[in-house]
Scaffold this motif. Structure first.
Motif, PDB file in Angstrom:
ATOM      1  N   UNK A 138      -8.821 -10.154  -3.276  1.00 28.80           N
ATOM      2  CA  UNK A 138      -9.000  -9.344  -2.547  1.00 28.80           C
ATOM      3  C   UNK A 138      -8.129  -8.092  -3.125  1.00 28.80           C
ATOM      4  N   UNK A 139      -8.718  -6.747  -3.255  1.00 31.63           N
ATOM      5  CA  UNK A 139      -8.020  -5.829  -4.031  1.00 31.63           C
ATOM      6  C   UNK A 139      -7.932  -4.573  -2.765  1.00 31.63           C
ATOM      7  N   UNK A 140      -6.791  -4.049  -2.780  1.00 26.91           N
ATOM      8  CA  UNK A 140      -6.768  -3.036  -1.691  1.00 26.91           C
ATOM      9  C   UNK A 140      -5.872  -1.767  -2.233  1.00 26.91           C
ATOM     10  N   UNK A 141      -6.161  -0.517  -1.845  1.00 26.40           N
ATOM     11  CA  UNK A 141      -5.479   0.574  -2.133  1.00 26.40           C
ATOM     12  C   UNK A 141      -4.860   0.816  -0.843  1.00 26.40           C
ATOM     13  N   UNK A 142      -3.234   0.935  -0.846  1.00 25.67           N
ATOM     14  CA  UNK A 142      -2.648   1.128   0.349  1.00 25.67           C
ATOM     15  C   UNK A 142      -2.270   2.774   0.549  1.00 25.67           C
ATOM     16  N   UNK A 143      -2.622   3.501   0.045  1.00 25.51           N
ATOM     17  CA  UNK A 143      -2.340   4.938  -0.118  1.00 25.51           C
ATOM     18  C   UNK A 143      -0.975   5.227  -0.070  1.00 25.51           C
ATOM     19  N   UNK A 144      -0.106   4.647  -0.884  1.00 23.24           N
ATOM     20  CA  UNK A 144       1.390   5.061  -1.177  1.00 23.24           C
ATOM     21  C   UNK A 144       2.028   4.863   0.125  1.00 23.24           C
ATOM     22  N   UNK A 145       2.997   5.965   0.465  1.00 19.63           N
ATOM     23  CA  UNK A 145       3.467   6.079   1.738  1.00 19.63           C
ATOM     24  C   UNK A 145       2.921   7.102   2.597  1.00 19.63           C
ATOM     25  N   UNK A 146       1.589   7.193   2.605  1.00 20.70           N
ATOM     26  CA  UNK A 146       1.034   8.183   3.497  1.00 20.70           C
ATOM     27  C   UNK A 146       1.107   7.768   4.927  1.00 20.70           C
ATOM     28  N   UNK A 147       0.855   8.599   5.916  1.00 17.98           N
ATOM     29  CA  UNK A 147       1.226   8.170   7.268  1.00 17.98           C
ATOM     30  C   UNK A 147       0.435   7.231   7.840  1.00 17.98           C
ATOM     31  N   UNK A 193      -3.967  -6.512   8.578  1.00 17.06           N
ATOM     32  CA  UNK A 193      -3.367  -7.990   8.530  1.00 17.06           C
ATOM     33  C   UNK A 193      -4.434  -8.883   9.046  1.00 17.06           C
ATOM     34  N   UNK A 194      -5.039  -8.622  10.274  1.00 13.82           N
ATOM     35  CA  UNK A 194      -5.831  -9.816  10.805  1.00 13.82           C
ATOM     36  C   UNK A 194      -7.231  -9.841  10.035  1.00 13.82           C
ATOM     37  N   UNK A 234      -4.359 -11.388  -3.669  1.00 11.81           N
ATOM     38  CA  UNK A 234      -4.314 -10.125  -3.223  1.00 11.81           C
ATOM     39  C   UNK A 234      -3.938  -9.180  -4.242  1.00 11.81           C
ATOM     40  N   UNK A 235      -4.516  -8.287  -4.611  1.00 12.08           N
ATOM     41  CA  UNK A 235      -3.959  -7.342  -5.513  1.00 12.08           C
ATOM     42  C   UNK A 235      -3.817  -5.948  -4.848  1.00 12.08           C
ATOM     43  N   UNK A 236      -2.781  -5.112  -5.141  1.00  9.79           N
ATOM     44  CA  UNK A 236      -2.655  -4.073  -4.553  1.00  9.79           C
ATOM     45  C   UNK A 236      -2.260  -2.959  -5.280  1.00  9.79           C
ATOM     46  N   UNK A 237      -2.861  -1.496  -4.898  1.00 12.93           N
ATOM     47  CA  UNK A 237      -2.565  -0.230  -5.621  1.00 12.93           C
ATOM     48  C   UNK A 237      -1.950   0.680  -4.678  1.00 12.93           C
ATOM     49  N   UNK A 238      -1.268   1.485  -5.244  1.00 12.06           N
ATOM     50  CA  UNK A 238      -0.510   2.487  -4.696  1.00 12.06           C
ATOM     51  C   UNK A 238       0.429   1.833  -3.413  1.00 12.06           C
ATOM     52  N   UNK A 239       1.436   0.969  -3.782  1.00  9.17           N
ATOM     53  CA  UNK A 239       1.988   0.248  -2.931  1.00  9.17           C
ATOM     54  C   UNK A 239       3.546   0.547  -3.234  1.00  9.17           C
ATOM     55  N   UNK A 240       4.550   0.996  -2.466  1.00 13.60           N
ATOM     56  CA  UNK A 240       5.783   1.237  -2.886  1.00 13.60           C
ATOM     57  C   UNK A 240       6.742  -0.023  -2.607  1.00 13.60           C
ATOM     58  N   UNK A 283      13.069   0.522   0.156  1.00 13.81           N
ATOM     59  CA  UNK A 283      13.595   0.018   1.658  1.00 13.81           C
ATOM     60  C   UNK A 283      13.566   0.997   2.770  1.00 13.81           C
ATOM     61  N   UNK A 284      13.172   2.451   2.362  1.00 10.04           N
ATOM     62  CA  UNK A 284      13.350   3.365   3.394  1.00 10.04           C
ATOM     63  C   UNK A 284      11.804   3.561   4.101  1.00 10.04           C
ATOM     64  N   UNK A 285      11.041   2.671   3.502  1.00 14.35           N
ATOM     65  CA  UNK A 285       9.651   2.742   4.167  1.00 14.35           C
ATOM     66  C   UNK A 285       9.159   1.240   4.522  1.00 14.35           C
ATOM     67  N   UNK A 286       8.051   1.077   5.200  1.00 13.36           N
ATOM     68  CA  UNK A 286       7.806  -0.237   5.591  1.00 13.36           C
ATOM     69  C   UNK A 286       7.269  -0.963   4.231  1.00 13.36           C
ATOM     70  N   UNK A 287       7.545  -2.103   3.807  1.00 15.44           N
ATOM     71  CA  UNK A 287       7.475  -2.663   2.397  1.00 15.44           C
ATOM     72  C   UNK A 287       6.259  -3.430   2.710  1.00 15.44           C
ATOM     73  N   UNK A 288       5.184  -2.677   2.268  1.00 15.96           N
ATOM     74  CA  UNK A 288       3.721  -3.146   2.759  1.00 15.96           C
ATOM     75  C   UNK A 288       3.696  -4.425   2.044  1.00 15.96           C
ATOM     76  N   UNK A 289       3.802  -4.501   0.708  1.00 11.71           N
ATOM     77  CA  UNK A 289       3.350  -5.913  -0.188  1.00 11.71           C
ATOM     78  C   UNK A 289       4.302  -7.227   0.547  1.00 11.71           C
ATOM     79  N   UNK A 290       5.349  -6.881   0.980  1.00 12.90           N
ATOM     80  CA  UNK A 290       6.094  -7.957   1.628  1.00 12.90           C
ATOM     81  C   UNK A 290       5.719  -8.427   2.945  1.00 12.90           C
TER      82      UNK A 290
END
Length: 65
Positions: A7-16, A26-27, A37-43, A46-53
């Motif tokens: 699965x590959x996903x673009x997580x839109x960086x730290x966008x709202x 997640x579900x 799972x490969x991710x693009x635009x993931x940050x 520690x100041x934002x939700x660590x989406x990859x983790x």
């Protein structure tokens, strides 16, 4: 021969709306049971939700940057 599910996903960086997007994402990922799972635009910040983790923990996997 076994299938390899990727699965590959673009997580839109730290966008709202990260929390809301994770509630949908997640579900769906758990239902797909991907092997990779490969991710693009993931940050990694520690100041934002660590989406990859968060995704790796939900899948019982590890993440690498």
């Amino acid at each position: 021969m076994k299938d390899l599910r990727i699965v590959t996903l673009n997580l839109w960086n730290g966008q709202g709306g990260v929390e809301e997007r994770m509630q949908v994402l997640l579900p769906q990922l758990l239902a797909l049971q991907p092997h990779v799972v490969t991710l693009q635009e993931v940050l990694e910040n520690p100041r934002v939700i660590e989406q990859a983790k968060l995704i790796a923990d939900a899948l019982g996997a590890e993440c690498r940057f």
